[in-house]
Design a protein around this motif. Structure first.
Motif, PDB file in Angstrom:
ATOM      1  N   GLN A   1       8.835  19.530   1.199  1.00  0.00           N
ATOM      2  CA  GLN A   1       7.858  18.959   2.123  1.00  0.00           C
ATOM      3  C   GLN A   1       8.375  17.632   2.669  1.00  0.00           C
ATOM      4  OE1 GLN A   1       3.878  18.740   0.556  1.00  0.00           O
ATOM      5  NE2 GLN A   1       4.091  20.656  -0.597  1.00  0.00           N
TER       6      GLN A   1
ATOM      7  N   LEU B   1       5.494  12.099   1.804  1.00  0.00           N
ATOM      8  CA  LEU B   1       4.124  11.615   1.914  1.00  0.00           C
ATOM      9  C   LEU B   1       4.107  10.107   2.141  1.00  0.00           C
ATOM     10  CD1 LEU B   1       2.280  13.609  -0.884  1.00  0.00           C
ATOM     11  CD2 LEU B   1       1.713  13.617   1.545  1.00  0.00           C
TER      12      LEU B   1
ATOM     13  N   LEU C   1      -6.691   6.404   1.557  1.00  0.00           N
ATOM     14  CA  LEU C   1      -5.636   7.050   2.333  1.00  0.00           C
ATOM     15  C   LEU C   1      -6.133   8.395   2.839  1.00  0.00           C
ATOM     16  CD1 LEU C   1      -2.583   6.504  -0.074  1.00  0.00           C
ATOM     17  CD2 LEU C   1      -3.373   4.998   1.759  1.00  0.00           C
ATOM     18  N   ASP C   2      -5.623   8.810   3.976  1.00  0.00           N
ATOM     19  CA  ASP C   2      -5.992  10.124   4.504  1.00  0.00           C
ATOM     20  C   ASP C   2      -5.417  11.247   3.641  1.00  0.00           C
ATOM     21  OD1 ASP C   2      -7.397   9.014   6.626  1.00  0.00           O
ATOM     22  OD2 ASP C   2      -5.651   9.012   7.952  1.00  0.00           O
ATOM     23  N   VAL C   3      -4.189  11.071   3.176  1.00  0.00           N
ATOM     24  CA  VAL C   3      -3.540  12.063   2.320  1.00  0.00           C
ATOM     25  C   VAL C   3      -2.744  11.329   1.248  1.00  0.00           C
ATOM     26  CG1 VAL C   3      -3.365  13.838   4.097  1.00  0.00           C
ATOM     27  CG2 VAL C   3      -1.517  12.187   3.838  1.00  0.00           C
ATOM     28  N   GLY C   4      -2.519  12.017   0.129  1.00  0.00           N
ATOM     29  CA  GLY C   4      -1.601  11.485  -0.874  1.00  0.00           C
ATOM     30  C   GLY C   4      -2.227  10.606  -1.932  1.00  0.00           C
ATOM     31  N   LYS C   5      -3.553  10.549  -2.040  1.00  0.00           N
ATOM     32  CA  LYS C   5      -4.168   9.659  -3.026  1.00  0.00           C
ATOM     33  C   LYS C   5      -3.787  10.042  -4.454  1.00  0.00           C
ATOM     34  CE  LYS C   5      -8.430  10.082  -1.345  1.00  0.00           C
ATOM     35  NZ  LYS C   5      -8.260  10.611   0.035  1.00  0.00           N
ATOM     36  N   THR C   6      -3.977  11.326  -4.778  1.00  0.00           N
ATOM     37  CA  THR C   6      -3.647  11.764  -6.132  1.00  0.00           C
ATOM     38  C   THR C   6      -2.143  11.658  -6.385  1.00  0.00           C
ATOM     39  OG1 THR C   6      -5.554  13.247  -6.220  1.00  0.00           O
ATOM     40  CG2 THR C   6      -3.755  13.689  -7.761  1.00  0.00           C
ATOM     41  N   THR C   7      -1.344  11.958  -5.382  1.00  0.00           N
ATOM     42  CA  THR C   7       0.110  11.834  -5.529  1.00  0.00           C
ATOM     43  C   THR C   7       0.506  10.400  -5.864  1.00  0.00           C
ATOM     44  OG1 THR C   7       0.532  13.668  -4.015  1.00  0.00           O
ATOM     45  CG2 THR C   7       2.319  12.083  -4.336  1.00  0.00           C
TER      46      THR C   7
ATOM     47  N   ASP D   1      -9.026   8.769 -10.544  1.00  0.00           N
ATOM     48  CA  ASP D   1      -9.038   9.695  -9.411  1.00  0.00           C
ATOM     49  C   ASP D   1     -10.440  10.290  -9.273  1.00  0.00           C
ATOM     50  OD1 ASP D   1      -8.251  11.243  -7.316  1.00  0.00           O
ATOM     51  OD2 ASP D   1      -6.915  12.550  -8.458  1.00  0.00           O
TER      52      ASP D   1
END
Length: 202
Positions: free
Chosen positions: A18, A21, A38-44, A153
């Motif tokens: 991928q 991020l 964040l729009d994406v990637g919080k758990t990451t 989380d």
């Protein structure tokens, strides 16, 4: 102005196959509570800081160079969804966290066990518990750890109103402690009740 608890510089994270991020992501976490927005990637990002994922970047924690993979005792991260906990009782979860974190606070653990109505569940294994009860055990363990960095989380997901109120009190107590930071990926129902020190955005 107080120095940040955590400084992250030029952070890069890419999951296999991928696009990245994060690429060049730089941020500071002050003492107290920070909402991760964040729009994406919080758990990451939380998993990276917990040392569960590989990534590139430079970190300073309370004034010293630090690497998440080598400094897990500095980070309180208890993921209630992880199947590694399935065969453990809540007391065994506590013991595992206590072994990793020398500053573990037994009094905080007991207060949260009482506030979360977990006493009747202490003899059960985690796979026997509801999603909400699993989350309560994880929260009680993480918030008792006394770590420099606490990662949560979606901590309010699955919690009833009394449990959310008890969580708010515990987070307010954490926010008052110097040289400790908590990073929360969402806190539905508590946004206006918590003394936020910062919001982390890209």
């Amino acid at each position: 102005m107080a120095a940040p608890v955590l400084q992250a510089r030029s952070l890069r994270v890419a999951l296999p196959g991928q696009p990245p991020l994060f690429d060049g992501f730089t941020f500071d976490l002050p003492a107290g509570l920070t909402r991760l927005d964040l729009d994406v990637g919080k758990t990451t990002l939380l998993r990276l800081l917990a040392g569960e994922l590989e990534g590139a970047g430079d970190f300073v924690l309370n004034g010293r160079a630090w690497r998440p993979a080598d400094g897990r005792h500095d980070v309180a991260w208890v993921d209630p969804r992880h199947d590694a906990w399935d065969g453990c009782t809540p007391d065994e979860v506590k013991a595992a966290v206590q072994q990793r974190h020398p500053a573990f606070d037994e009094a905080t653990w007991q207060q949260l066990v009482d506030a979360f109505d977990l006493t009747e569940h202490l003899h059960k294994t985690m796979h026997m518990l509801s999603t909400g009860s699993r989350r309560k055990v994880a929260l009680a363990a993480a918030l008792s750890a006394g770590a420099a960095l606490t990662l949560l989380d979606e901590p309010t997901a699955g919690l009833d109103t009394p449990a959310r109120d008890a969580l708010a009190v515990a987070l307010q107590d954490l926010a008052a402690q110097p040289r400790r930071a908590a990073l929360l990926a969402a806190a539905w129902g508590l946004e206006s009740q918590l003394p936020w020190a910062a919001v982390l955005e890209k």
